[in-house]
Design an enzyme around this catalytic site. Structure first.
Site, PDB file in Angstrom:
ATOM      1  N   TYR A 110      13.287  30.858   7.779  1.00 29.75           N
ATOM      2  CA  TYR A 110      12.105  31.581   8.219  1.00 29.75           C
ATOM      3  C   TYR A 110      12.034  31.701   9.737  1.00 29.75           C
ATOM      4  O   TYR A 110      12.271  30.720  10.459  1.00 29.75           O
ATOM      5  CB  TYR A 110      10.845  30.873   7.720  1.00 29.75           C
ATOM      6  CG  TYR A 110      10.642  30.938   6.232  1.00 29.75           C
ATOM      7  CD1 TYR A 110      10.635  32.150   5.562  1.00 29.75           C
ATOM      8  CD2 TYR A 110      10.455  29.772   5.491  1.00 29.75           C
ATOM      9  CE1 TYR A 110      10.447  32.209   4.183  1.00 29.75           C
ATOM     10  CE2 TYR A 110      10.261  29.816   4.126  1.00 29.75           C
ATOM     11  CZ  TYR A 110      10.255  31.046   3.479  1.00 29.75           C
ATOM     12  OH  TYR A 110      10.066  31.094   2.118  1.00 29.75           O
ATOM     13  N   LYS A 118       0.838  -1.201   0.000  1.00 26.81           N
ATOM     14  CA  LYS A 118       0.000   0.000   0.000  1.00 26.81           C
ATOM     15  C   LYS A 118       0.875   1.254   0.000  1.00 26.81           C
ATOM     16  O   LYS A 118       2.065   1.197   0.306  1.00 26.81           O
ATOM     17  CB  LYS A 118      -0.917  -0.001   1.228  1.00 26.81           C
ATOM     18  CG  LYS A 118      -0.198  -0.018   2.567  1.00 26.81           C
ATOM     19  CD  LYS A 118      -1.188  -0.109   3.708  1.00 26.81           C
ATOM     20  CE  LYS A 118      -0.464  -0.130   5.054  1.00 26.81           C
ATOM     21  NZ  LYS A 118      -1.410  -0.158   6.180  1.00 26.81           N
TER      22      LYS A 118
END
Length: 388
Positions: A280, A44
């Site tokens: 940032y 998956k």
């Protein structure tokens, strides 16, 4: 200020190297831990981020006889593109109303039913098909997610499945469930779930169900709970060489090898003075004159922002730490005055053979699990397959 920009091509920005020999070796190791059971390779989420089709082929080559996916779309894509032998079974379990039942039946997939709505839909779809549907009934033995509740609900589901079998519309090919806490050694729910699974499968078999496989063992149960192996084990993250949890042990403790190595090329190396803000919010300020290296990977590539100021990276033979915030496309490491050339490899994680961090190191830095670290690596990062 002295700075040097990398001259490499976009293709060299980053890569996730996938060692298919390690996939095969891991599958063989897991088969050895459950010699009386078949093995389902769980693929998956595009093979936990490793690439479902190449990993499926490697797993089958190493002896996997079943493949598992979450969604039917994943399973249908595997059946259509992987070029697998016809006798390799593919199961998918995460269905919602209106799903592609007929396509799944025509492709010979095993589908899962946890409740009456799903059994009704697959039965209707089978009425127009040329073959009976292959259906596995899922029991909720204590996880509290998918699966049919014990008692009246389970009795009704089994009875309806038997009626559909009598009509030739479906065959109940499996009875299965999933553990909640198999990665927590000694957790009381483990014994409770095994008892409930034994009771629910025994009831179904008394009603005439003759499954090809009964299964409940995920990766941690495959590694540590031989009494849970039944007819089939379903290793997921262990197949990719990761331990389900640090409490159980390291990959090496189980003879497993991590499959993915994630690296990038330094895009810039530059000198900066002390007191220089980085990234940032200036969550990192250089403590003194130093060099900074720019790593061209960010949270758009799946690098967890929660690992800002803590994620480890191997650059030029030394462990570095993310300096400040991880941005969408890039982050910075403080090189401590060293001057590796632009284009030098920065290894975020791998098997650890060269002293590099592992996916578990990143999981610890981000406050998550190794599963998330590898599955979230995005499509901007090319997968490069090797056979080391």
């Amino acid at each position: 200020m002295n700075e040097r920009a990398a001259q490499g091509t976009a293709a060299l920005r980053a890569r996730a190297e996938i060692d298919l020999a390690a996939v095969r070796a891991n599958v063989r190791t897991l088969r050895g831990l459950a010699p009386g059971a078949e093995l389902m390779a769980v693929l998956k989420a595009d093979g936990y981020g490793h690439g479902a089709v190449p990993c499926a082929r490697a797993a089958v080559a190493a002896g996997a006889t079943w493949l598992g996916t979450a969604t039917p779309e994943e399973a249908l894509a595997l059946r259509a593109t992987a070029g697998l032998p016809d006798d390799v079974r593919i199961m998918c379990w995460l269905w919602t109303p209106g799903g592609p039942w007929r396509e799944a039946i025509d492709a010979g997939l095993d589908v899962s039913a946890s409740g009456m709505w799903a059994l009704d839909e697959v039965t209707r779809a089978a009425r127009g098909a040329d073959r009976p549907a292959r259906v596995q009934l899922k029991a909720d033995t204590g996880l509290g997610r998918g699966g049919c509740q014990p008692g009246e609900d389970w009795s009704a589901l089994v009875a309806a499945a038997r009626r559909a079998e009598a009509e030739g519309l479906l065959r109940v090919t499996g009875l299965w469930s999933h553990f909640a806490c198999a990665d927590e050694p000694g957790h009381p729910s483990i014994t409770a779930q095994l008892t409930r699974f034994r009771e629910m499968t025994a009831y179904a078999e008394r009603q005439g169900v003759r499954p090809e496989v009964r299964h409940i063992a995920n990766s941690p149960a495959t590694l540590t709970l031989p009494g849970s192996h039944y007819d089939l084990v379903r290793p997921g993250v262990a197949m990719y060489g990761l331990s389900p949890s640090p409490e159980l042990g390291t990959p090496a403790d189980f003879g497993l090898r991590p499959v993915m190595t994630l690296s990038a090329s330094l895009a810039l190396v530059k000198h900066v003075p002390g007191g220089h803000g980085v990234g940032y919010g200036h969550r990192y300020t250089t403590p003194g004159a130093t060099t900074l290296g720019l790593v061209p990977l960010g949270y758009a590539d799946g690098i967890p922002r929660h690992a800002s100021s803590s994620g480890p990276v191997l650059v030029d033979g030394k462990w570095r730490t993310v300096a400040g915030r991880i941005a969408m496309d890039q982050f910075v490491v403080d090189l401590g005055g060293d001057e590796p050339a632009p284009g030098t490899e920065a290894v975020l994680f791998g098997p650890g053979d060269r002293g590099e961090p592992t996916a578990e190191d990143w999981a610890q830095a981000a406050g998550t699990i190794g599963y998330e670290i590898v599955t979230r690596i995005g499509s901007r990062v090319p997968r490069v397959y090797t056979d080391a």
